[in-house]
Scaffold this motif. Sequence first.
Motif, PDB file in Angstrom:
ATOM      1  N   ASN A 271       2.630   1.088 -12.040  1.00 24.60           N
ATOM      2  CA  ASN A 271       1.178   1.063 -11.900  1.00 24.60           C
ATOM      3  C   ASN A 271       0.772   2.172 -10.947  1.00 24.60           C
ATOM      4  O   ASN A 271       1.607   2.756 -10.264  1.00 24.60           O
ATOM      5  CB  ASN A 271       0.689  -0.303 -11.419  1.00 24.60           C
ATOM      6  CG  ASN A 271       1.108  -0.613  -9.991  1.00 24.60           C
ATOM      7  OD1 ASN A 271       2.128  -0.141  -9.502  1.00 24.60           O
ATOM      8  ND2 ASN A 271       0.321  -1.420  -9.312  1.00 24.60           N
TER       9      ASN A 271
ATOM     10  N   SER B 180       0.841  -1.194   0.000  1.00 23.66           N
ATOM     11  CA  SER B 180       0.000   0.000   0.000  1.00 23.66           C
ATOM     12  C   SER B 180       0.877   1.246   0.000  1.00 23.66           C
ATOM     13  O   SER B 180       2.072   1.183   0.278  1.00 23.66           O
ATOM     14  CB  SER B 180      -0.915   0.025   1.226  1.00 23.66           C
ATOM     15  OG  SER B 180      -0.166   0.305   2.385  1.00 23.66           O
TER      16      SER B 180
ATOM     17  N   GLY C 233      -2.359   3.412  -7.977  1.00 24.28           N
ATOM     18  CA  GLY C 233      -3.340   2.874  -7.047  1.00 24.28           C
ATOM     19  C   GLY C 233      -2.769   2.877  -5.642  1.00 24.28           C
ATOM     20  O   GLY C 233      -1.557   2.921  -5.453  1.00 24.28           O
TER      21      GLY C 233
ATOM     22  N   ASP D  41      -8.702   5.786 -13.961  1.00 22.00           N
ATOM     23  CA  ASP D  41      -9.565   5.962 -12.789  1.00 22.00           C
ATOM     24  C   ASP D  41      -8.845   6.602 -11.618  1.00 22.00           C
ATOM     25  O   ASP D  41      -9.474   7.124 -10.711  1.00 22.00           O
ATOM     26  CB  ASP D  41     -10.154   4.613 -12.345  1.00 22.00           C
ATOM     27  CG  ASP D  41     -11.169   4.073 -13.344  1.00 22.00           C
ATOM     28  OD1 ASP D  41     -11.672   4.858 -14.169  1.00 22.00           O
ATOM     29  OD2 ASP D  41     -11.445   2.854 -13.292  1.00 22.00           O
ATOM     30  N   GLU D  42      -7.526   6.553 -11.611  1.00 21.01           N
ATOM     31  CA  GLU D  42      -6.729   7.100 -10.520  1.00 21.01           C
ATOM     32  C   GLU D  42      -6.359   8.570 -10.743  1.00 21.01           C
ATOM     33  O   GLU D  42      -5.823   9.205  -9.849  1.00 21.01           O
ATOM     34  CB  GLU D  42      -5.448   6.286 -10.327  1.00 21.01           C
ATOM     35  CG  GLU D  42      -5.665   4.828 -10.001  1.00 21.01           C
ATOM     36  CD  GLU D  42      -6.284   4.616  -8.639  1.00 21.01           C
ATOM     37  OE1 GLU D  42      -6.089   5.458  -7.734  1.00 21.01           O
ATOM     38  OE2 GLU D  42      -6.987   3.599  -8.471  1.00 21.01           O
TER      39      GLU D  42
END
Length: 167
Positions: free
Chosen positions: A154, A32, A156, A112-113
């Motif tokens: 990536n 995370s 997220g 979407d981010e």
Amino acid sequence: MYALAQILAVQGVEPALPNGLRLVGKEYHAKSFQVLQSVVVASPSWSSDPGVMQWLVPEPGLKTGDLFKGGSCDTPAELIAHFRTLPAARTSRGIFITNEVTHLDDMAVAQDELSDYQKTLVTNPEWMAGRRKSIQELVAACEKEKIDLWINVNLGAKKLRFRKLTR
């Protein structure tokens, strides 16, 4: 949604890794974004000027909402000079850039981010070329100074992946 900036983190010493960060093949994986908050963080700005990339350097250990409190570096040389002032325990793995869009494995998945402002920038070829040039200048400076430089592939808040840019 991420703040309108990319994040650059300077990692801790080997062999101890912050909980949730691991080496998988030739990539680092972070479970995370919070994993990176325990290290030194810096953030290149999302200026609409394709030639401007200022590296914001907040104090270590700040919460997500406070990431932009602190100083800034205007060039790769200034960022590396700041990096050199940090303890070896924080710098042994090099520099990790996160929330950057120039090296994504799949830009469509990242949509979407991104905010509407960020989407406007990433669809501008001149802006993307300026961004890539700024990253390449940092790569060259890090290679000269023998500092590993990693970049996210990536976007997220979970399962971040980083690929090495330097040799």
